[in-house]
Design an enzyme around this catalytic site. Structure first.
Site, short mmCIF file in Angstrom:
data_model
loop_
_atom_site.label_atom_id
_atom_site.label_comp_id
_atom_site.label_asym_id
_atom_site.label_seq_id
_atom_site.Cartn_x
_atom_site.Cartn_y
_atom_site.Cartn_z
N ASP A 188 -12.94 8.39 -1.62
CA ASP A 188 -11.98 8.29 -0.52
C ASP A 188 -11.12 9.53 -0.37
O ASP A 188 -10.79 9.93 0.75
CB ASP A 188 -11.08 7.06 -0.76
N ASP A 189 -10.78 10.16 -1.49
CA ASP A 189 -9.87 11.33 -1.40
C ASP A 189 -10.53 12.49 -0.69
O ASP A 189 -9.87 13.28 -0.03
CB ASP A 189 -9.42 11.74 -2.81
N GLU A 245 -11.67 6.62 -6.69
CA GLU A 245 -10.32 6.76 -6.16
C GLU A 245 -9.43 7.55 -7.11
O GLU A 245 -9.33 7.22 -8.30
CB GLU A 245 -9.75 5.35 -5.96
N ASP A 246 -8.80 8.60 -6.60
CA ASP A 246 -7.75 9.31 -7.33
C ASP A 246 -8.19 9.89 -8.67
O ASP A 246 -7.47 9.79 -9.68
CB ASP A 246 -6.51 8.41 -7.49
N TYR A 248 0.89 -1.18 0.00
CA TYR A 248 0.00 0.00 0.00
C TYR A 248 0.92 1.22 0.00
O TYR A 248 2.00 1.17 -0.58
CB TYR A 248 -0.92 -0.13 1.24
N ASN A 261 1.61 13.73 0.59
CA ASN A 261 2.41 12.52 0.37
C ASN A 261 3.18 12.67 -0.94
O ASN A 261 2.73 13.40 -1.81
CB ASN A 261 1.48 11.31 0.22
N ARG A 277 -5.06 11.53 -10.79
CA ARG A 277 -4.36 12.22 -9.69
C ARG A 277 -3.95 11.18 -8.64
O ARG A 277 -4.62 10.99 -7.65
CB ARG A 277 -5.27 13.29 -9.08
N LYS A 284 -6.06 -0.65 -2.64
CA LYS A 284 -7.14 -0.30 -1.71
C LYS A 284 -7.97 -1.53 -1.38
O LYS A 284 -8.40 -1.72 -0.24
CB LYS A 284 -8.05 0.77 -2.33
P1 NAI Z 1 -5.23 18.22 -5.49
O1 NAI Z 1 -4.39 18.34 -6.70
O2 NAI Z 1 -6.69 18.08 -5.65
O3 NAI Z 1 -4.96 19.47 -4.52
C1 NAI Z 1 -3.71 20.08 -4.31
C2 NAI Z 1 -3.98 21.57 -4.24
O4 NAI Z 1 -2.78 22.24 -3.83
C3 NAI Z 1 -4.39 22.15 -5.59
O5 NAI Z 1 -5.60 22.86 -5.48
C4 NAI Z 1 -3.22 23.04 -5.94
O6 NAI Z 1 -3.60 24.15 -6.72
C5 NAI Z 1 -2.74 23.44 -4.57
N1 NAI Z 1 -1.38 24.02 -4.61
C6 NAI Z 1 -0.38 23.75 -5.47
N2 NAI Z 1 0.67 24.55 -5.22
C7 NAI Z 1 0.31 25.36 -4.21
C8 NAI Z 1 0.95 26.42 -3.52
N3 NAI Z 1 2.19 26.79 -3.86
N4 NAI Z 1 0.29 27.03 -2.53
C9 NAI Z 1 -0.94 26.65 -2.17
N5 NAI Z 1 -1.63 25.66 -2.80
C10 NAI Z 1 -1.00 25.03 -3.80
O7 NAI Z 1 -4.64 16.99 -4.69
P2 NAI Z 1 -5.25 16.28 -3.40
O8 NAI Z 1 -5.98 15.07 -3.79
O9 NAI Z 1 -6.00 17.28 -2.61
O10 NAI Z 1 -3.94 15.82 -2.64
C11 NAI Z 1 -3.01 16.76 -2.13
C12 NAI Z 1 -1.99 16.06 -1.26
O11 NAI Z 1 -2.63 15.54 -0.11
C13 NAI Z 1 -1.30 14.86 -1.94
O12 NAI Z 1 0.05 14.83 -1.59
C14 NAI Z 1 -2.00 13.69 -1.35
O13 NAI Z 1 -1.16 12.53 -1.34
C15 NAI Z 1 -2.27 14.18 0.06
N6 NAI Z 1 -3.35 13.45 0.69
C16 NAI Z 1 -3.16 12.97 1.95
C17 NAI Z 1 -4.13 12.22 2.54
C18 NAI Z 1 -3.92 11.73 3.94
O14 NAI Z 1 -2.98 12.03 4.57
N7 NAI Z 1 -4.81 10.96 4.48
C19 NAI Z 1 -5.35 11.86 1.84
C20 NAI Z 1 -5.52 12.49 0.55
C21 NAI Z 1 -4.52 13.25 0.01
#
Ligand code: NAI
Length: 564
Positions: free
Chosen positions: A274-275, A251-252, A110, A417, A163, A181
């Site tokens: 899930d996201d 997912e993603d 995972y 992540n 994504r 998953k």
């Molecule tokens: P996403 O692409 O939907 O969102 C990321 C956001 O960050 C976008 O809106 C983007 O415009 C923004 N961004 C980029 N550069 C930026 C900057 N310089 N300043 C401010 N904002 C900025 O991606 P998602 O799905 O929201 O995932 C984001 C991160 O969160 C990933 O690394 C993912 O692995 C992590 N994540 C962690 C989880 C957990 O810990 N349980 C669960 C889901 C996601």
């Protein structure tokens, strides 16, 4: 399609499997194959005599052998490939091996291990699993779904690979995520017979993949707009027809599609993203534990979310919902949030996505000319700071010291992540806040020792939330996953928070405890599904017993031959 079926004795609750398969054909079915553990009686009945070494082994003996075999591999990718081959040969043995040592095996199969496998998908591909529905094959979607191996499907995990984790568009390689998953679901109790990973291959915008001669997906830029929506709609309509009592886990998907799909189908079919929802629930669980530790009510929290995408807004939505449950109006609750994306603080008049709009701050706020993270932290003195931006080191020393100077125990969750994308490292956050910060991270961190004191670092991983939500929703055949069910899940996880017993401990249970945690979460979710009137299967048994009955565990069921 039906080559075997699981039966249960209604009195003893003992299970057995009936099949018309024999010999090599039987051993090629990963959910039937027991290898050297077929009993003498089964070897006679199932035409296996002479096809196996003489000695009949137990499952535990088999586990010892495969453990030695996979440990002989050096790289985590090689280990991943070995484990997946085992998955394709003998599922019970695969799950038993994982189950016995989750601390070692979960990170391989995972997160974080799966992200390498995703990137190498087209190079390391060995055998297919699940269903691939490519856009050019859409006229045959009905037939594709009928080509599944098992008749009864309770759960589908579906991706379009746009994504993936923090590593973006991975095209067809994204299929490894639904597979991973579902492995987690089955480790927690979902029967793998009834679970199906699905790839909606709508092309990729990843030029490196498009240029790769070995790329296995549809070599085409991603389809968008109406073509995309119609394709997804065709898929959902078929799912509703063929598996009306199933759950669809999305997912993603890319930011826009993820939201739109969830909102379009949420009350139409049991649907879960899930996201957004899984992340929102597990983060809310950690926040509820942290908020209790700080003794400041949820209504007084000032929340900055850095990275207002799928996860960031998903978390804000769950927290906003939780504030309303404490009696705040929706408007008043929205005023407790400051969301920052790549163009700074979300403000009215900016071009925002529809799901970001409710969080836009008024144009009249006097200080909002400078809207970078440090300026916002200085101006609003947040109590909670959450990172979902994938911007490494965004929570730098100046930001953290500023926040810690106003708040006794700042709650700081750098959730991006993998670790290379995290907004901050746990050790730095503790150092800059003099050990006061309450922290949860997206990827795992070792405990930190500061001034002679050891701090366990909470991993805010969705694996703590989605399996329990899925088991509860599926057991009750919920028509939909309601907000109340998500709230119940967050509370159930939070109840098990170690920090509630000891302030130096983590805000969430360890990820190695997912199999014990999931039935507890499932029970809360099932209870709420019944209370909300969305359960189509209300048990006659005690609810706890009912959930236990719905938990699948890896052991060999006796196999009996039946005429076709
Ligand atoms: P996403 O692409 O939907 O969102 C990321 C956001 O960050 C976008 O809106 C983007 O415009 C923004 N961004 C980029 N550069 C930026 C900057 N310089 N300043 C401010 N904002 C900025 O991606 P998602 O799905 O929201 O995932 C984001 C991160 O969160 C990933 O690394 C993912 O692995 C992590 N994540 C962690 C989880 C957990 O810990 N349980 C669960 C889901 C996601």
């Amino acid at each position: 399609m039906l080559k075997y079926i699981t039966r249960i004795d209604p009195k003893t609750r003992k299970e057995w499997i009936e099949t018309h398969l024999t010999g090599k054909q039987l051993m090629q079915m990963p959910l039937l194959n027991k290898g050297t553990a077929f009993t003498e009686e089964e070897r006679h009945e199932l035409k296996l005599l002479g096809k196996l070494p003489h000695r009949v082994e137990t499952l535990d003996e088999q586990v010892k052998r495969v453990k030695n075999q996979y440990r002989a591999y050096v790289s985590s990718l090689q280990k991943y490939i070995y484990l997946n081959n085992l998955h394709d040969k003998n599922e019970v043995l695969f799950y038993k091996l994982l189950y016995e040592d989750l601390a070692e095996t979960l990170p391989l199969i995972y997160t974080p291990g799966v992200s390498n496998a995703v990137k190498e998908f087209s190079h390391e591909f060995r055998s297919p699993r699940g269903l691939y529905i490519a856009y050019p094959d859409r006229a045959n979607m009905d037939e594709i779904l009928d080509n599944r191996t098992h008749a009864e499907i309770d759960l589908m995990v579906v991706t379009d690979g746009e994504r993936i984790l923090g590593i973006g568009d991975q095209g067809i390689g994204g299929m490894d995520i639904p597979i991973a998953k579902l492995v987690v679901y089955s480790l927690c109790g979902i029967n793998p017979y009834n679970a199906l990973p699905i790839m909606l291959d709508v092309g990729t915008d990843n030029q490196e993949l498009l240029n790769n001669p070995l790329y296995l997906g549809w070599r085409h830029p991603r389809i968008r707009g109406k073509e995309y929506d119609d394709f997804v709609h065709q898929f959902v309509e078929l799912v509703k027809k063929k598996f009306p009592r199933s759950m669809l886990h999305w997912e993603d998907f890319g930011q826009q599609n993820a939201r739109k799909i969830l909102e379009t189908y949420r009350s139409d079919h049991c649907t879960f993203n899930d996201d957004m929802q899984g992340t929102g629930v597990v983060t809310l669980a950690a926040l509820l534990a942290a908020i209790q530790a700080t003794n400041t009510p949820i209504q007084s929290q000032r929340v900055v979310v850095f990275g207002a995408g799928t996860a960031g807004v998903g978390i804000a939505d769950q927290l906003h919902n939780a504030m309303q449950r404490q009696g705040m109006s929706s408007d008043a609750a929205f005023r407790q949030f400051w969301l920052i994306d790549k163009d700074g603080l979300l403000k009215e008049g900016m071009p925002l996505a529809f799901f970001q709009k409710p969080y836009a701050r008024s144009k009249d706020e006097a200080w909002t000319d400078k809207t970078d993270l440090l300026a916002v932290v200085k101006a609003i003195k947040p109590t909670i700071l959450i990172g979902c931006s994938t911007v490494r080191n965004a929570f730098n020393e100046a930001v953290v010291r500023e926040m810690a100077s106003h708040v006794a125990q700042p709650i700081i969750f750098p959730l991006s992540n993998p670790n290379e994308r995290s907004e901050a490292d746990a050790a730095d956050l503790l150092t800059w806040s003099d050990g006061k910060a309450l922290i949860a991270t997206g990827s795992p961190y070792d405990p930190v020792v500061l001034n002679g004191k050891k701090y366990d670092i909470t991993q805010c991983n969705n694996a703590l939330s989605f399996p329990g939500i899925g088991i509860g929703a599926i057991a009750t055949r919920a028509k939909e996953v309601t907000d109340n069910m998500l709230w119940a899940a967050a509370n159930a996880i939070s109840e098990k928070s170690p920090v509630r017993q000891d302030p130096t401990k983590a805000l969430l249970p360890a990820i190695t405890e997912i199999a014990q945690l999931a039935p507890h979460v499932a029970l809360a979710v099932a209870k709420q599904a019944i209370a909300d009137g969305v359960a189509r299967n209300t048990p006659k048994l005690d609810l706890d017993e009912f959930i236990q009955e719905n938990i699948w565990r890896p052991y060999y069921r006796p196999i009996k031959w039946v005429k076709q």
